[in-house]
Design a protein around this motif. Structure first.
Motif, PDB file in Angstrom:
ATOM      1  N   GLU A  84      22.655 -75.582  -0.500  1.00  0.00           N
ATOM      2  CA  GLU A  84      23.501 -75.368   1.051  1.00  0.00           C
ATOM      3  C   GLU A  84      24.978 -75.749   0.613  1.00  0.00           C
ATOM      4  OE1 GLU A  84      21.280 -77.166   3.910  1.00  0.00           O
ATOM      5  OE2 GLU A  84      19.477 -76.015   3.657  1.00  0.00           O
ATOM      6  N   VAL A  85      25.734 -74.964   1.400  1.00  0.00           N
ATOM      7  CA  VAL A  85      27.067 -75.271   1.508  1.00  0.00           C
ATOM      8  C   VAL A  85      27.474 -75.789   2.818  1.00  0.00           C
ATOM      9  CG1 VAL A  85      29.634 -74.676   1.164  1.00  0.00           C
ATOM     10  CG2 VAL A  85      27.795 -73.836  -0.670  1.00  0.00           C
ATOM     11  N   ILE A  86      28.095 -76.721   2.935  1.00  0.00           N
ATOM     12  CA  ILE A  86      28.566 -77.198   4.682  1.00  0.00           C
ATOM     13  C   ILE A  86      29.981 -77.130   4.562  1.00  0.00           C
ATOM     14  CG2 ILE A  86      28.533 -79.172   6.209  1.00  0.00           C
ATOM     15  CD1 ILE A  86      25.722 -78.089   5.332  1.00  0.00           C
ATOM     16  N   ASP A  87      30.421 -76.063   5.185  1.00  0.00           N
ATOM     17  CA  ASP A  87      31.835 -75.711   5.802  1.00  0.00           C
ATOM     18  C   ASP A  87      32.317 -76.777   6.669  1.00  0.00           C
ATOM     19  OD1 ASP A  87      32.309 -73.890   3.420  1.00  0.00           O
ATOM     20  OD2 ASP A  87      31.249 -72.303   4.855  1.00  0.00           O
ATOM     21  N   LEU A  88      33.393 -77.103   6.575  1.00  0.00           N
ATOM     22  CA  LEU A  88      33.847 -78.214   7.406  1.00  0.00           C
ATOM     23  C   LEU A  88      35.466 -77.658   7.860  1.00  0.00           C
ATOM     24  CD1 LEU A  88      32.863 -81.648   5.792  1.00  0.00           C
ATOM     25  CD2 LEU A  88      31.505 -80.494   7.584  1.00  0.00           C
ATOM     26  N   GLY A  89      35.838 -78.303   9.214  1.00  0.00           N
ATOM     27  CA  GLY A  89      37.339 -78.392   9.877  1.00  0.00           C
ATOM     28  C   GLY A  89      37.402 -79.649  10.134  1.00  0.00           C
ATOM     29  N   LEU A  90      38.785 -79.686  10.000  1.00  0.00           N
ATOM     30  CA  LEU A  90      39.341 -81.561  10.357  1.00  0.00           C
ATOM     31  C   LEU A  90      40.537 -81.048  11.470  1.00  0.00           C
ATOM     32  CD1 LEU A  90      39.524 -83.057   6.900  1.00  0.00           C
ATOM     33  CD2 LEU A  90      37.657 -82.940   8.384  1.00  0.00           C
ATOM     34  N   GLU A  91      40.561 -82.104  12.266  1.00  0.00           N
ATOM     35  CA  GLU A  91      41.685 -82.394  13.177  1.00  0.00           C
ATOM     36  C   GLU A  91      42.016 -83.926  12.807  1.00  0.00           C
ATOM     37  OE1 GLU A  91      40.693 -81.391  17.232  1.00  0.00           O
ATOM     38  OE2 GLU A  91      40.707 -79.065  16.848  1.00  0.00           O
ATOM     39  N   ILE A  92      43.359 -84.066  12.667  1.00  0.00           N
ATOM     40  CA  ILE A  92      43.883 -85.355  12.255  1.00  0.00           C
ATOM     41  C   ILE A  92      45.117 -85.626  13.282  1.00  0.00           C
ATOM     42  CG2 ILE A  92      44.821 -86.665  10.251  1.00  0.00           C
ATOM     43  CD1 ILE A  92      43.480 -84.788   8.566  1.00  0.00           C
ATOM     44  N   ASP A  93      44.959 -86.899  13.921  1.00  0.00           N
ATOM     45  CA  ASP A  93      46.278 -87.296  14.736  1.00  0.00           C
ATOM     46  C   ASP A  93      46.615 -88.362  14.080  1.00  0.00           C
ATOM     47  OD1 ASP A  93      45.396 -85.531  16.581  1.00  0.00           O
ATOM     48  OD2 ASP A  93      44.194 -86.993  17.764  1.00  0.00           O
ATOM     49  N   LEU A  94      48.211 -88.310  13.839  1.00  0.00           N
ATOM     50  CA  LEU A  94      48.945 -89.341  13.216  1.00  0.00           C
ATOM     51  C   LEU A  94      50.139 -90.050  13.981  1.00  0.00           C
ATOM     52  CD1 LEU A  94      49.425 -87.403   9.762  1.00  0.00           C
ATOM     53  CD2 LEU A  94      47.532 -88.941  10.382  1.00  0.00           C
ATOM     54  N   THR A 131      55.658 -89.725  17.309  1.00  0.00           N
ATOM     55  CA  THR A 131      56.513 -91.033  16.889  1.00  0.00           C
ATOM     56  C   THR A 131      55.982 -92.218  17.801  1.00  0.00           C
ATOM     57  OG1 THR A 131      58.185 -90.433  18.300  1.00  0.00           O
ATOM     58  CG2 THR A 131      58.074 -89.788  15.801  1.00  0.00           C
ATOM     59  N   LEU A 132      56.326 -93.512  17.506  1.00  0.00           N
ATOM     60  CA  LEU A 132      56.015 -94.573  18.206  1.00  0.00           C
ATOM     61  C   LEU A 132      57.009 -94.413  19.487  1.00  0.00           C
ATOM     62  CD1 LEU A 132      55.882 -97.419  15.566  1.00  0.00           C
ATOM     63  CD2 LEU A 132      53.747 -96.498  17.215  1.00  0.00           C
ATOM     64  N   GLY A 133      56.394 -94.595  20.837  1.00  0.00           N
ATOM     65  CA  GLY A 133      57.151 -94.643  21.956  1.00  0.00           C
ATOM     66  C   GLY A 133      57.026 -93.360  22.790  1.00  0.00           C
ATOM     67  N   THR A 134      56.379 -92.347  22.098  1.00  0.00           N
ATOM     68  CA  THR A 134      55.986 -91.273  22.765  1.00  0.00           C
ATOM     69  C   THR A 134      54.571 -91.339  23.275  1.00  0.00           C
ATOM     70  OG1 THR A 134      55.253 -89.980  20.703  1.00  0.00           O
ATOM     71  CG2 THR A 134      57.610 -89.631  21.322  1.00  0.00           C
ATOM     72  N   THR A 135      54.319 -90.197  24.310  1.00  0.00           N
ATOM     73  CA  THR A 135      52.835 -90.455  24.985  1.00  0.00           C
ATOM     74  C   THR A 135      51.882 -89.470  24.441  1.00  0.00           C
ATOM     75  OG1 THR A 135      54.013 -89.380  26.911  1.00  0.00           O
ATOM     76  CG2 THR A 135      53.864 -91.854  27.005  1.00  0.00           C
ATOM     77  N   THR A 136      52.823 -88.016  23.855  1.00  0.00           N
ATOM     78  CA  THR A 136      51.852 -87.034  23.672  1.00  0.00           C
ATOM     79  C   THR A 136      52.277 -86.519  22.429  1.00  0.00           C
ATOM     80  OG1 THR A 136      53.398 -85.643  24.534  1.00  0.00           O
ATOM     81  CG2 THR A 136      51.850 -86.452  26.160  1.00  0.00           C
ATOM     82  N   TYR A 137      51.148 -85.919  21.535  1.00  0.00           N
ATOM     83  CA  TYR A 137      51.328 -85.043  20.373  1.00  0.00           C
ATOM     84  C   TYR A 137      52.101 -83.915  20.531  1.00  0.00           C
ATOM     85  CZ  TYR A 137      47.971 -88.660  18.405  1.00  0.00           C
ATOM     86  OH  TYR A 137      47.224 -89.706  17.971  1.00  0.00           O
TER      87      TYR A 137
END
Length: 217
Positions: A89-99, A211-217
């Protein structure tokens, strides 16, 4: 696998012997992409995966390859061993990354580098069936990208249907609609006949930055 092959002494005694024989058999018999061997119901169960034309893992394994493996193993198997060959079985994945990133760095460069690091991390040639996904290892790798101040979150989603595999992880979904997988100790575990991959990196790896100091992505 050389040590296992030597220990077999021209016969398959253990499950590792079977795995070694398949992975080192002559190319004229074919070559599966991944092999998992286990004992179930007093049978030697061999699970195989192949590559598709784009180099992704697929559970579509030709009957010719399965027959060739049975023929090849017939010379080595113990007389009381019953061999069954199935697709894995192959498990296909998707990612969401917050930096969170350094405000003095180029966000586009950081996103591009982070995505390339994720692609390298998920390289299927480095993994075998049954390996778990340790999200913490991925966080450490992305955290070393120049300009990344902090890896805030990595969400992992199961991708099924359409061009994706129909197989799913056994872990529960955190969200049944989005199919975000509930992580256990920052890990996602596979069954012994499963392996994970990102089939479409261009659309299934999403990186957001602030960036540091901002409130939203």
């Amino acid at each position: 696998m050389i040590a296992y092959n030597f220990a077999a002494q021209e016969r398959a005694v253990t499950l590792n012997d079977y795995k070694s024989l398949i992975e080192t058999m002559p190319g004229t018999f074919g070559a599966p992409a991944k092999v998992s061997v286990m004992e179930e119901d007093n049978k030697v169960r061999i699970k195989l995966l192949s590559y598709d034309d784009k180099g992704n893992l697929t559970d579509v394994v030709s009957n010719t390859l399965k027959s060739n493996i049975l023929e090849y193993l017939s010379e080595y198997r113990m007389i009381n061993d019953y061999i069954d060959i199935l697709s894995g079985e192959v498990i296909d994945l998707g990612l969401e990354i917050d930096l969170v990133i350094d405000k003095n760095e180029n966000p586009t460069d950081i996103v591009r580098t982070s995505i390339n690091d994720v692609i390298d991390f998920f390289d299927v040639s480095k993994r075998k069936m049954g390996d778990p996904l340790f999200v913490g290892d991925l966080i450490r790798q992305i955290g070393q990208v120049n300009g990344v101040v902090n890896v805030v979150d990595i969400r992992v989603y199961g991708k099924t249907g359409g061009s994706y595999s129909s197989s799913e992880v056994t872990q529960t979904y955190k969200n049944a609609v989005t199919k975000e997988i509930q992580q256990f100790d920052m890990s996602i575990f596979m069954k012994s006949n499963q392996i994970f991959q990102i089939r479409f990196p261009g659309q299934d790896i999403k990186v957001r930055t602030k960036t540091l100091g901002t409130t939203t992505y």
